[in-house]
Design a protein around this motif. Sequence first.
Motif, PDB file in Angstrom:
ATOM      1  N   GLN A  99       3.158 -16.096   1.478  1.00 21.41           N
ATOM      2  CA  GLN A  99       3.876 -17.106   2.243  1.00 21.41           C
ATOM      3  C   GLN A  99       5.022 -17.754   1.482  1.00 21.41           C
ATOM      4  OE1 GLN A  99       1.368 -19.981   4.071  1.00 21.41           O
ATOM      5  NE2 GLN A  99       0.805 -18.500   5.614  1.00 21.41           N
TER       6      GLN A  99
ATOM      7  N   ASP B  38       0.796  -1.230   0.000  1.00 20.11           N
ATOM      8  CA  ASP B  38       0.000   0.000   0.000  1.00 20.11           C
ATOM      9  C   ASP B  38       0.828   1.279   0.000  1.00 20.11           C
ATOM     10  OD1 ASP B  38      -2.264  -1.500  -0.003  1.00 20.11           O
ATOM     11  OD2 ASP B  38      -2.378  -1.581   2.192  1.00 20.11           O
TER      12      ASP B  38
ATOM     13  N   PRO C  97       3.634 -14.224   7.076  1.00 24.10           N
ATOM     14  CA  PRO C  97       2.265 -14.648   7.414  1.00 24.10           C
ATOM     15  C   PRO C  97       2.224 -16.124   7.848  1.00 24.10           C
ATOM     16  CG  PRO C  97       2.515 -14.203   5.059  1.00 24.10           C
ATOM     17  CD  PRO C  97       3.832 -13.989   5.660  1.00 24.10           C
ATOM     18  N   GLY C  98       1.370 -16.421   8.793  1.00 24.71           N
ATOM     19  CA  GLY C  98       1.396 -17.759   9.391  1.00 24.71           C
ATOM     20  C   GLY C  98       2.717 -17.929  10.098  1.00 24.71           C
TER      21      GLY C  98
END
Lengths: 409, 300
Positions: B159, B136, B246-247
Amino acid sequence: MRLRFLAAALASVSFTSLASATDLEVTHWWTSGGEAAAVAEFAKAFDATGNKWVDGAIAGGGNTARPVFISRITGGDPMGATQFNHGRQAEELVEAGLMRDFTELAEKEGWKNFIRPVSLLDGCTKDGKIYCVPINIHSWQWLWLSHKAFEDAGVPVPKNWDEFVAAAPALEKAGKTPLAIGGQPWQRTGVFNVLIPAIAGKDVFLKVYQDKDETVAAGPEIAKVFKAADDARRMAAKSNVQDWNQATNLVITGQAGGQIMGDWAQGEFQVAGQVAGKDYSCLPGLGVNELISVGGDAFYFPIMKDEAKAKAQEALASVMLSPATQVAFNLKKGSVPVRGDVDLAAANDCMKKGLDILAKDNTIPDPPRLNTEDTNNQLNDLFVAFFATPSMTPEEAQKRYAEIIANAD
Amino acid sequence: MATDASRRPNSLFRNLNAKIASIPMIFTALVVFVGGTIWTVVYSFTNSRLLPRLNFVGLDQYERLWTTPRWIASIQNLLIYGTLSLIFSLLIGFLLAALLDQKIRFENTFRTIILYPFALSFIVTGLVWQWLLNPDFGVQHFVRSLGWETFTFNPLYDQSIVIYGILIAGLWQGTGLVMCLMLAGLRGIDEDIWKAARVDGIPMWKTYLFIVIPMMRPVFVTTLVIIASGIVRIYDLVVAQTSGGPGFASEVPAKYVYDYMFSAQNLGQGFAASTMMLLTVMIVVVPWAYLEFGGRNKRG
């Protein structure tokens, strides 16, 4: 001459500071708007006793704050008092004899007679001695819904989880995130732990977390919960905030349809000037199974050598439990007082719902009281991966879940 | 007789001043490093939770460690990050050094610019690159605002490639140092070697590859040790950039150790993980040290 005057002035300064209030450092992880307002009530009440509250707030949530507390206590630099969730988080600190025993004060003030439900005090008791002061009752099992979001999407505000899932496509079409979940690990685990009693019922919840029954954890009931978690994952796919109060803010501003979060979220709605039932709705037990967990925050008092500080610790403990402070604190925090004998006329709609369920004793213990931090962390790892990996199937996740439960103690 | 004794004093008292001066460091090394290591290994066989306790449970902690998906993912990430970081920082570092060595103008300026990122901590580096790689605000947003509407570049949110996003930041920070070390090595090569090579008509790239690089062996060894130790202990960069997400796609072993020791209140598990990290380093370092130093003794 001038020098002597200066010395006298200095002496008088140091004398006054000796004679006046005892500073007591209190550490906690309450940093969001509603939380800070609530903790200020404690500080105000404690300062009124002639002592001085030194605020030691640590931002970033319990997972960040607890290691700091623990290393300070075990490292021989204890604070005057510190927050933990009551249960097993401070278990070993108590066993190691680092925490102060408050049995005497508790008996003198009759804590047993007014703390409701009794199980709260049990969470603080070890071998018949009381080591902490429970200060509020928090429950996790709430679904917060934004009326504005549903209006914009042109669908009625759902009454339960299934309706919410069904309304998700409409919300998405209107450009909303159906379900807001913050990125912090505990929030993801929290959502799942809320889904268990709501979808599978109280018995399954107790079998898994209290009895650590791995066959139930691998069974069809929990499989249904993982299906629901899969729905939640899809609905939260576009939710990209980190902190829980940022997620709540999405609901407050109507950018998200709802959030599964504990009743502390209520404090945020209040700070934003929203009215329950008009601007937002709350569904205890996700509107499916109306029960709430009894957990919350407690203050532990590390043993301090300084006599004056020990005195101040006692003053703080009784101030925290006094009726006036209990009401002032809990109204700001969005939680329920631990005293059964205080007037809660000021409580709002959602809080009354909670009190109602509490009166009917439709309660379950809070997972942190049943699981060690080790187990909670493993669950966090699992659910962080589950919610971030769309390709991870509910079956795979359940297999790992059953493994964790099997190894838990 | 007397002169003989004064010429060969007791070897313990030779260079006495130097020995006394090094006592604190010897003490630190023995107690803090070796002692701490042994203590950690011993307690990794216990079920210590929040506080260390001598309650032995055999290899339980290790069994659990190697069945934990997050640990496996951490090791894989470390392997990918480590291999690529080693190759690329040596390659880029050497190339930059070789370019700077061409007697260019403003060499000092360039050297400073390239070394500058090294002055930043990993936390700052991580935050800067978190913003740069944020779809962004960062690179993706910039390219899209230039008109390429479908341009996608968000490694930190994918990921499968998140570890490369971290690699970019790591290289940006560390390559400058490698370059400086290499440049020092290049400057250490005698000018006459270059002249001789030129007289023999050997092309420049061949001179670098077959004469200069083999001569720079000690510099390469030093650089290798510095880079490798940086790789194994990588933690802050990941925390600042992705917090492992992520994760757990960008988890690393050091973060696993920290999380289990402090956040999960499971010292035994954290110790087992850190012992595995030590073992990994030993597997690489011991054979190499044996070859490097064992061989020299024989020659000497």
